[in-house]
Each structure stands twice: as structure tokens, then as C-alpha cells.
Motif scaffolding. Sequence first.
Motif, mmCIF file in Angstrom:
data_model
loop_
_atom_site.group_PDB
_atom_site.id
_atom_site.type_symbol
_atom_site.label_atom_id
_atom_site.label_comp_id
_atom_site.label_asym_id
_atom_site.label_seq_id
_atom_site.Cartn_x
_atom_site.Cartn_y
_atom_site.Cartn_z
ATOM 1 N N CYS A 166 29.340 10.220 10.525
ATOM 2 C CA CYS A 166 29.956 10.468 11.833
ATOM 3 C C CYS A 166 30.509 9.186 12.441
ATOM 4 O O CYS A 166 31.628 9.166 12.976
ATOM 5 N N ASN A 172 26.066 16.637 8.652
ATOM 6 C CA ASN A 172 26.633 15.295 8.477
ATOM 7 C C ASN A 172 25.592 14.258 8.863
ATOM 8 O O ASN A 172 24.827 14.467 9.805
ATOM 9 N N SER A 223 32.225 16.622 13.651
ATOM 10 C CA SER A 223 31.182 16.019 12.816
ATOM 11 C C SER A 223 29.952 15.673 13.628
ATOM 12 O O SER A 223 28.808 15.910 13.199
ATOM 13 N N TYR A 224 30.162 15.106 14.823
ATOM 14 C CA TYR A 224 29.026 14.774 15.681
ATOM 15 C C TYR A 224 28.280 16.028 16.140
ATOM 16 O O TYR A 224 27.052 16.043 16.235
ATOM 17 N N CYS A 276 26.005 17.249 13.432
ATOM 18 C CA CYS A 276 25.021 16.261 12.967
ATOM 19 C C CYS A 276 23.663 16.579 13.596
ATOM 20 O O CYS A 276 23.592 16.985 14.768
ATOM 21 N N HIS A 335 24.455 10.558 10.419
ATOM 22 C CA HIS A 335 24.950 9.743 11.524
ATOM 23 C C HIS A 335 25.926 8.676 11.024
ATOM 24 O O HIS A 335 26.916 8.363 11.697
ATOM 25 N N ARG A 365 33.668 8.003 10.551
ATOM 26 C CA ARG A 365 34.828 8.823 10.905
ATOM 27 C C ARG A 365 35.355 8.473 12.290
ATOM 28 O O ARG A 365 36.567 8.370 12.499
ATOM 29 N N SER A 398 36.231 14.254 13.988
ATOM 30 C CA SER A 398 35.104 13.357 14.270
ATOM 31 C C SER A 398 34.170 13.975 15.305
ATOM 32 O O SER A 398 32.940 13.898 15.180
#
Length: 238
Positions: free
Chosen positions: A157, A152, A144-145, A148, A154, A160, A141
Motif C-alpha cells: 500500500c 494487501n 489498496s488501503y 489492507c 502495508h 503504491r 492506492s
Amino acid sequence: MLCFFRGMAFVPFLLVTWSSAAFIISYVVAVLSRHVSPFLPYISDTGTTPPESGIFGFMINFSAFLGAATMYMRYKIVEKQNETCSFGTPVFNLVSLVLGFVGCVGMGIVANFQELAMPVVHDAGALLAFICGVVYTFLQSVISYKSCPQWNSHTTCHVRMVISAVSCVAVIPMIACASLISITKLEWNPNEKDYVFHVVSAICEWIVAFGFIFYFLTFIQDFQSVTLRISTEINDDF
């Protein structure tokens, strides 16, 4: 439906559907065989007694393999994304992969060492699977942020992180309550002193387990743009 078979999206899709089927089929067979109560058995309770133990062992072993394959492919995806546009250290991604692999080993231990036959080994495998799995989802996670919004959205993110946070919160009372139970058994009476601990721990265990399933569901979109090529070379200098 076709989106699940675009690129390598079928890998996390198969992991999600197979793992869900493993839990549900084992539960149904165990309940119909009257080996467990329909109300909140542990997941492991539904795979302890034949014939459901064979079903549970086979399906969870394959789930562990699919999980390892999905995690490795996710590692390679993040690695390639990071090469294109640097957003994090490679070590962070590698640590996530190692923890994920350890969690898959824990799943294998749970599948092959039944709860009543070898409780210490079984519980150790369960701890590895749940703790490493929760940490894996949290690290993914965070990754992922960091990637971004290029790699990915928002929304993805946030989804997740919510799943990861719920799993993190649920795993604590799951372990705490399970450690307070003085006996390992399949049938529980509401009047027993450890019954409340059993119920709370079982609820949290199911939440964490399906949290993992829904988390891997979010990987499907990422895997749609991935292709797998196998190259074979024969060296005739021998």
C-alpha cells in the motif's frame, strides 16, 4: 522468474516489460538515427519520425491493450475481494476502471497521431493518458488501503501511494511547462527561450511514464492467485 507466470501474473508482467521496451527501443532508434537529441527528448519525440514512429506506434498500441486488460482484471479482483469482505463501494472501483480505460484510449491516440503531424490531437491524447492514468493510480492506492491488511500488505500500500504521489506531483509541472512552450519541435538549443520549460516538462513526463510502469509492477503478486476460465456454450435451437 516463475512467480511472474503463476496464475495471471504474466499479464501485468508483460505490460511492464513491453511498455519499458517500447520506450527504450524507440529512444535508442531515434537517437541512433539522429532524429532527436540523446538528452531528454519527449517520449513522443522518439516516435515521431520513421522508422521509430512505426515501432513506437505498434508497441504503444499493444501496451494500451495490455493496460486495459490488466485494469479490467484488477477491477474483477477487487470486485471479488469486496464480495468476500466488504471494504468499499463498488462504484469507487468502477470509476477507477472507467478512468483507466479512458487513459488507454489516450495512449492509442498518442500512438496513432504523431506529434508533428497532428499536434492538437496528439496533445489531447497525451493529456487523457497522463491525467486519467495518474487519477487511476491514486484511486487504486486508496482501494489498496481499504482492503489492507487482508488483501494487501502495508508495504504494498505504501509503495503504491508513494508512486502515485510522485506521479501526481510530476504531472502538474509537466503540463504547465509544456503549455508555456511556444513551438513544437524535435531539436532544442540550450540558448532558446523555451529550453528550460522543455527540459522540466520532459523530465516530469519520463517520471510519470515510468511511475505507471512501476505501479503496475506491484499488481503482479495480486494476479498470482487469479485464474482465467473460458466457457463455450453452443445453442442448437435455431
